[in-house]
Design an enzyme around this catalytic site. Sequence first.
Site, short mmCIF file in Angstrom:
data_model
loop_
_atom_site.label_atom_id
_atom_site.label_comp_id
_atom_site.label_asym_id
_atom_site.label_seq_id
_atom_site.Cartn_x
_atom_site.Cartn_y
_atom_site.Cartn_z
N ASN A 1 0.81 -1.23 0.00
CA ASN A 1 0.00 0.00 0.00
C ASN A 1 0.84 1.27 0.00
OD1 ASN A 1 0.94 -0.03 2.59
ND2 ASN A 1 -1.04 0.34 3.56
N ASP B 1 4.18 -16.51 14.88
CA ASP B 1 5.06 -16.21 15.99
C ASP B 1 4.23 -16.10 17.26
OD1 ASP B 1 7.48 -15.22 17.33
OD2 ASP B 1 8.12 -14.64 15.31
N ASP C 1 8.53 -17.49 20.77
CA ASP C 1 9.53 -16.49 21.12
C ASP C 1 10.05 -16.69 22.55
OD1 ASP C 1 10.68 -13.86 20.13
OD2 ASP C 1 9.79 -13.17 22.01
N GLU D 1 12.06 -21.12 20.50
CA GLU D 1 13.26 -20.27 20.49
C GLU D 1 13.78 -20.18 21.92
OE1 GLU D 1 14.92 -15.82 19.46
OE2 GLU D 1 13.23 -16.15 20.80
N HIS E 1 15.86 -12.54 11.79
CA HIS E 1 15.70 -11.09 11.92
C HIS E 1 16.52 -10.51 13.05
CE1 HIS E 1 13.12 -12.89 14.85
NE2 HIS E 1 12.93 -11.73 15.43
N ASP E 2 17.19 -11.35 13.84
CA ASP E 2 18.02 -10.87 14.96
C ASP E 2 19.51 -11.00 14.68
OD1 ASP E 2 15.72 -10.45 16.52
OD2 ASP E 2 15.82 -12.45 17.40
O1 ISL Z 1 19.65 -12.14 19.47
C1 ISL Z 1 19.61 -11.66 20.58
C2 ISL Z 1 20.71 -11.81 21.57
O2 ISL Z 1 21.36 -10.58 21.81
C3 ISL Z 1 18.52 -10.74 20.95
O3 ISL Z 1 18.56 -9.77 19.94
C4 ISL Z 1 17.11 -11.27 20.95
O4 ISL Z 1 16.36 -10.32 21.61
C5 ISL Z 1 16.87 -12.59 21.61
O5 ISL Z 1 17.52 -13.51 20.82
C6 ISL Z 1 15.37 -12.96 21.71
O6 ISL Z 1 14.74 -12.78 20.49
C7 ISL Z 1 13.34 -12.78 20.39
O7 ISL Z 1 12.67 -12.06 21.42
C8 ISL Z 1 12.84 -10.65 21.47
C9 ISL Z 1 12.72 -9.96 20.10
O8 ISL Z 1 13.25 -8.66 20.17
C10 ISL Z 1 13.45 -10.73 19.01
O9 ISL Z 1 13.24 -10.13 17.77
C11 ISL Z 1 12.94 -12.15 19.06
O10 ISL Z 1 13.43 -12.95 18.02
C12 ISL Z 1 11.79 -10.10 22.40
O11 ISL Z 1 10.52 -10.53 21.99
CA CA Z 2 2.54 -1.10 3.79
#
Ligand code: ISL
Ligand code: CA
Length: 569
Positions: free
Chosen positions: A34, A109, A216, A272, A344-345
């Site tokens: 969008n 998630d 998570d 995770e 993504h981390d």
């Molecule tokens: O990778 C990490 C270790 O420093 C952290 O960035 C990360 O926060 C941790 O691995 C947990 O990750 C998950 O929970 C977090 C969220 O910010 C992350 O994106 C997620 O993958 C809190 O919900």
């Molecule tokens: Ca958008």
Amino acid sequence: MTSIVHSARAARPDDWWRSAVVYQIYPRSFADANGDGIGDIKGILSHLDYLSMLGVDVVWLSPVFRSPQDDNGYDISDYQDIDPLFGTLDDVDKLIEELHDRGIKLVMDLVVNHTSDEHPWFESSRDPQSPKRDWYWWRPPREGHEPGTPGAEPTNWGSFFSGPAWQYDPRSGEYYLHLFSRKQPDLNWENPEVRTAVFDMMSWWLERGVDGFRMDVINLISKPVLADGPETPGTGLCYDLSLVADGHRLTEFLGEMHERVLKGRNLISVGEMPGTTLEKAARYTDPQTGALSMVFQFEHVMLDNGPTGRFDSKPWPWVEYKENVTRWQKGIGQGWNSLYFENHDQPRSVSRMGDDSPRFREASAKTLATVLHMQRGTPYVYQGEELGMTNYPFEAEGDFRDIETLGYLHQALRMGTPLEDVLPGLARGSRDNARTPMQWDSGVNAGFSETGPWLAVNPNAAEINAAAQLVDPDSVFHHYRRLIQLRHDDKVVQLGELEMLFPDDERLVIFTRTWGEGQLLVLANVTSEPVRLPLGLPDHGACEVVIGTHEVDDVDVLAGWESRVVRLS
Ligand code: ISL
Ligand code: CA
């Protein structure tokens, strides 16, 4: 005797995920339909044929639920609605349907260690008289301290995003626990009402048609005794992860979740678990007694961390990595592990473990993929990894968006470290490296959006993009496609036992996979220089190369970042 009978669960009817490959979508950065500069569900819907072409079995979608977006959706204010930024529940229904039409499953998630502080549960909990007060971790200030003053926090725990893990709330004069940002208060899983609310919400999503959950930081839901831990030097706080990981009631809580929600449904459940251990991971994923399909653990991605963590990283230590792979491949036993370099981390693997210079970028992206995808476990492909996307050339504080990166930066500045000393480590380690927009084509904003995106597009989008790679049979994309296909077709790849050869060699990763009569030999040069293969390898010169990165001109030499998978016969 009886206790064994009681604890034994029937083996899962179908462990389809043992031959599957998962593709992770970080919605904010995938595709913007969008034109507001932020990726959305309609954007995902417009690229499903791309996922079919790649051949993945499962999509793991990072959070799209209602959220103030303090941590890009990992702070949820309504688990049963979609944030308008990303779309609507109808869009998700459509996504489920269209993925299923293509034979792809959808994993959502599940972020239930904490909610947003704007979730109605927490808003109610702020009132000391509320029946939901005990849904979160409220504690009085430290004895003898003035509430709200430095050092008055109930314990010395540091948050993952820097600073104390406790936030003072003047309304009641108490503190609440937040292992992540202050806008992510931790739920109190000790309270059975909390567990029921979470399990009901999970069932609601399953009824809607999702095929499982990526959970998570699920090993943080059971808290240890709330007491001070050892101080991390110079910070005044305790940042020791092992203190809060795998609390004593975790197995019980996961068991209850399995019993009340997951059991008998043929799902994929991924835990995770930062800071967990191999021994525990094997138990959580045991097919008879464990609650989860697989863990998503962190040991290997921490191998290059420096003394203060990920923002002070060392070159990738290949020998330690190989040692780690060997331990996990053997030690997980009947259990199951996820295989990943990126999400993504994490920074981009080509920049972190490979060589992102134009000369070796593609070969190193392919070889890293081979090293990972030829292991036993479930491989995860993070959006753009299949194109060999690289880290972003971050130069200034204003280039970053990630809350973890900015938290670390501000703490370092407070402690007197000059900005120019912190920036290079941030640029290498920041989670924003993974979050730059997906590079679809060489057009405006890399085909991600019509508008300037929320985080800058990598300037190399003209060279690295999906459109160019789809039409090039030698591209990184097609290498990934072939690896995924091989896993689907080959029991040796799915189940074979891994034996690491030459574990002390820093330049080569060499292992065999064996299943019954079948055997594969994986040969990978993890340097940019040619390397002669050592003596003593299984005889492979005349064998079929199943997947390779180069034309083989000398069977005994691997060019810089060359790799081959050979079928021994
Ligand atoms: O990778 C990490 C270790 O420093 C952290 O960035 C990360 O926060 C941790 O691995 C947990 O990750 C998950 O929970 C977090 C969220 O910010 C992350 O994106 C997620 O993958 C809190 O919900
Ligand atoms: Ca958008």
